[in-house]
Design a protein around this motif. Sequence first.
Motif, PDB file in Angstrom:
ATOM      1  N   ASN A   1       0.817  -1.214   0.000  1.00 57.00           N
ATOM      2  CA  ASN A   1       0.000   0.000   0.000  1.00 57.00           C
ATOM      3  C   ASN A   1       0.851   1.265   0.000  1.00 57.00           C
ATOM      4  N   ASP A   2       2.107   1.138   0.407  1.00 51.00           N
ATOM      5  CA  ASP A   2       2.998   2.296   0.465  1.00 51.00           C
ATOM      6  C   ASP A   2       3.765   2.519  -0.835  1.00 51.00           C
ATOM      7  N   PHE A   3       3.597   1.654  -1.825  1.00 48.33           N
ATOM      8  CA  PHE A   3       4.397   1.730  -3.037  1.00 48.33           C
ATOM      9  C   PHE A   3       3.524   1.779  -4.286  1.00 48.33           C
ATOM     10  N   ALA A   4       4.053   2.457  -5.293  1.00 51.72           N
ATOM     11  CA  ALA A   4       3.497   2.372  -6.644  1.00 51.72           C
ATOM     12  C   ALA A   4       4.515   1.629  -7.492  1.00 51.72           C
ATOM     13  N   PHE A   5       4.039   0.636  -8.239  1.00 48.84           N
ATOM     14  CA  PHE A   5       4.911  -0.235  -9.025  1.00 48.84           C
ATOM     15  C   PHE A   5       4.761   0.121 -10.499  1.00 48.84           C
ATOM     16  N   ILE A   6       5.761   0.771 -11.051  1.00 48.23           N
ATOM     17  CA  ILE A   6       5.726   1.135 -12.480  1.00 48.23           C
ATOM     18  C   ILE A   6       6.295  -0.023 -13.286  1.00 48.23           C
ATOM     19  N   ARG A   7       5.460  -0.602 -14.139  1.00 48.09           N
ATOM     20  CA  ARG A   7       5.880  -1.756 -14.936  1.00 48.09           C
ATOM     21  C   ARG A   7       6.144  -1.406 -16.394  1.00 48.09           C
ATOM     22  N   SER A   8       6.011  -0.145 -16.745  1.00 51.11           N
ATOM     23  CA  SER A   8       6.063   0.237 -18.162  1.00 51.11           C
ATOM     24  C   SER A   8       6.941   1.465 -18.380  1.00 51.11           C
ATOM     25  N   LEU A   9       8.114   1.481 -17.739  1.00 49.89           N
ATOM     26  CA  LEU A   9       9.041   2.602 -17.890  1.00 49.89           C
ATOM     27  C   LEU A   9       9.744   2.494 -19.240  1.00 49.89           C
ATOM     28  N   VAL A  10       9.579   3.511 -20.088  1.00 45.11           N
ATOM     29  CA  VAL A  10      10.117   3.469 -21.448  1.00 45.11           C
ATOM     30  C   VAL A  10      10.973   4.712 -21.712  1.00 45.11           C
ATOM     31  N   GLY A  11      11.650   4.695 -22.865  1.00 46.33           N
ATOM     32  CA  GLY A  11      12.438   5.851 -23.276  1.00 46.33           C
ATOM     33  C   GLY A  11      13.863   5.840 -22.781  1.00 46.33           C
ATOM     34  N   SER A  12      14.358   4.682 -22.352  1.00 44.75           N
ATOM     35  CA  SER A  12      15.735   4.618 -21.864  1.00 44.75           C
ATOM     36  C   SER A  12      16.716   5.000 -22.954  1.00 44.75           C
ATOM     37  N   ALA A  13      17.736   5.757 -22.560  1.00 42.85           N
ATOM     38  CA  ALA A  13      18.801   6.127 -23.501  1.00 42.85           C
ATOM     39  C   ALA A  13      19.756   4.976 -23.747  1.00 42.85           C
TER      40      ALA A  13
ATOM     41  N   PHE B   1      22.685   8.939 -15.311  1.00 37.84           N
ATOM     42  CA  PHE B   1      22.346  10.317 -15.646  1.00 37.84           C
ATOM     43  C   PHE B   1      20.866  10.487 -15.957  1.00 37.84           C
ATOM     44  N   GLN B   2      20.281   9.597 -16.746  1.00 39.12           N
ATOM     45  CA  GLN B   2      18.864   9.745 -17.073  1.00 39.12           C
ATOM     46  C   GLN B   2      17.997   9.595 -15.823  1.00 39.12           C
ATOM     47  N   CYS B   3      18.424   8.765 -14.885  1.00 42.68           N
ATOM     48  CA  CYS B   3      17.693   8.609 -13.630  1.00 42.68           C
ATOM     49  C   CYS B   3      17.939   9.774 -12.669  1.00 42.68           C
ATOM     50  N   GLN B   4      18.892  10.630 -12.994  1.00 44.07           N
ATOM     51  CA  GLN B   4      19.149  11.821 -12.189  1.00 44.07           C
ATOM     52  C   GLN B   4      18.537  13.081 -12.794  1.00 44.07           C
ATOM     53  N   SER B   5      18.242  13.034 -14.099  1.00 37.30           N
ATOM     54  CA  SER B   5      17.806  14.256 -14.782  1.00 37.30           C
ATOM     55  C   SER B   5      16.535  14.092 -15.608  1.00 37.30           C
ATOM     56  N   GLY B   6      16.307  12.883 -16.134  1.00 32.65           N
ATOM     57  CA  GLY B   6      15.213  12.647 -17.065  1.00 32.65           C
ATOM     58  C   GLY B   6      15.633  12.763 -18.514  1.00 32.65           C
ATOM     59  N   PHE B   7      16.828  13.316 -18.775  1.00 37.83           N
ATOM     60  CA  PHE B   7      17.276  13.621 -20.130  1.00 37.83           C
ATOM     61  C   PHE B   7      18.336  12.639 -20.628  1.00 37.83           C
ATOM     62  N   HIS B   8      18.500  12.613 -21.952  1.00 33.58           N
ATOM     63  CA  HIS B   8      19.623  11.927 -22.568  1.00 33.58           C
ATOM     64  C   HIS B   8      20.871  12.786 -22.398  1.00 33.58           C
ATOM     65  N   ALA B   9      22.018  12.154 -22.335  1.00 36.28           N
ATOM     66  CA  ALA B   9      23.270  12.882 -22.116  1.00 36.28           C
ATOM     67  C   ALA B   9      23.569  13.872 -23.238  1.00 36.28           C
ATOM     68  N   LYS B  10      23.121  13.584 -24.448  1.00 36.33           N
ATOM     69  CA  LYS B  10      23.434  14.447 -25.585  1.00 36.33           C
ATOM     70  C   LYS B  10      22.586  15.720 -25.616  1.00 36.33           C
ATOM     71  N   ASP B  11      21.529  15.784 -24.813  1.00 37.03           N
ATOM     72  CA  ASP B  11      20.639  16.944 -24.835  1.00 37.03           C
ATOM     73  C   ASP B  11      21.391  18.187 -24.347  1.00 37.03           C
ATOM     74  N   LEU B  12      21.453  19.226 -25.174  1.00 34.31           N
ATOM     75  CA  LEU B  12      22.155  20.480 -24.889  1.00 34.31           C
ATOM     76  C   LEU B  12      23.628  20.265 -24.559  1.00 34.31           C
ATOM     77  N   ALA B  13      24.214  19.217 -25.133  1.00 33.98           N
ATOM     78  CA  ALA B  13      25.609  18.902 -24.841  1.00 33.98           C
ATOM     79  C   ALA B  13      26.558  20.026 -25.235  1.00 33.98           C
ATOM     80  N   SER B  14      26.209  20.803 -26.254  1.00 35.25           N
ATOM     81  CA  SER B  14      27.098  21.862 -26.730  1.00 35.25           C
ATOM     82  C   SER B  14      27.287  22.983 -25.713  1.00 35.25           C
ATOM     83  N   ILE B  15      26.380  23.087 -24.744  1.00 33.53           N
ATOM     84  CA  ILE B  15      26.503  24.132 -23.721  1.00 33.53           C
ATOM     85  C   ILE B  15      26.656  23.530 -22.319  1.00 33.53           C
TER      86      ILE B  15
END
Length: 470
Positions: A105-117, A123-137
């Motif tokens: 009852n204390d947890f939500a179980f996500i079984r459909s996590l998609v979009g992994s880089a 890094f994606q689990c720390q930011s939500g983004f791919h490493a290449k996003d805005l890499a130039s800056i």
Amino acid sequence: MLTIQGNKTQYCDGVSRRGFLTIGALGAAGLTLPELLRAEAAAGIGSSNKAVINIHLDGGPPQMDMIDLKPDAPVEIRGDFSPISTAVAGIQISELLPKLAANANDFAFIRSLVGSAGRHDAFQCQSGFHAKDLASIGGRPSMGAVLSKLYATAGQAAPTFVDLMQGRPLVRNSARPGFLGPAYQPFRPDISHLFTRQLEPGMKGELARLGTGHATSLVLNPQLSARRLTDRTQLLTGLDRIRRDVDSSGMMDAMDRFTQQAVNILTSGALADALDLEKVDPATLRRYQFSAETSGERSKYSDGPEATYKLLLARRLIEAGVRCVSVSFSDFDTHRNNFSRLRNVLPMIDHGLDALVTDLRERGMFDDVSIVAWGEFGRTPRIDTKTAGRHHWPRVGMGLLAGGGMRTGQTIGVTDRQAATAVSRPVQYKDVFATLYRNLGIDATGVTVDDPTGRPQYLLDSGTPLSELV
């Protein structure tokens, strides 16, 4: 390296205070976005302990062996473990997670996590983004770095963001500040003397190439009073203003902030106290202690049973005023002997999460602190018959959420009969971050921070809080 020497004070594990206070990548911050802060204060959030504990299951946790078992699949898919019923009718999870099952009852179980880089870091689990996003800056910042930008003040005694991750997430600087610059790096206490996590040969080379500048020993010299230290800091800051005016890298600003934060931490002791397990009530230590005998194989790159204390440190850091704590557990990179290794590591995760949730609830912190546990990708549905392992599978993964006032006690998403792809309610990494930000009172698609070019960047460029939970 900055070392301010002082007297030694022994801890219960034999480590001195001088050795204990090794803080790396110190990221202080300044007051920004006053409108956001005023809104938060009006909502009563600013004075609360609203925070995030981000737990990285290092290596890529196997969804079908943890929370999305497929007992009717062929044996080469379903593997060795059986599902067990939980406290929530209709939800089953792995037999190796009985405490999570009892407190589902204390947890939500996500079984459909998609979009992994598909990258082997956090890094994606720390930011939500791919490493290449805005890499130039400089790339996108981690959530903890963003919170440092939004919330931290120069006079605070505890940092906004503390990174306790080890192994791959640490070596590959997964909690980096991106385009926000070095002033917003996390505080990184050296916890290697408490938690042993041997590095893979390739990562030893990566770490060596980082050099020694990422760690800074901070111990106050008894001849240097707090007042003298502050006076000297102000003098140094004044002298550095000329150099800062001609500096374009951001390092001078980072050093100004670093120095002020170092002074605050040294004179306050809040961070050191939070990391001192000798100050913990013995009953609380026993709660987190994992002493169960496991039948599995411990990889030489895995955490030991003492790793559950990382979650106790995370709770104590939040009580000290930290807003975001990142923790890692290794090793889920089960290319070989998947089932034997999971018999070792999953009971530890089960115990640690149960202890953390129970502790937060008893302390009245559970609704304020959001917990997420996840990894960089899932693992292959089909077992490798040569290695008895499961390999990287970016197509779909899993996640656990708890606390933060969320409506838990449910599963989100459905995969096919092999746990190979999401067939219903796919959840993006940014959706999870949008949920975490919302729990903190922040609209991540409506708040911006400026990049080095002066252009405002939304905290998230997409993603929606999970409607099932908020």
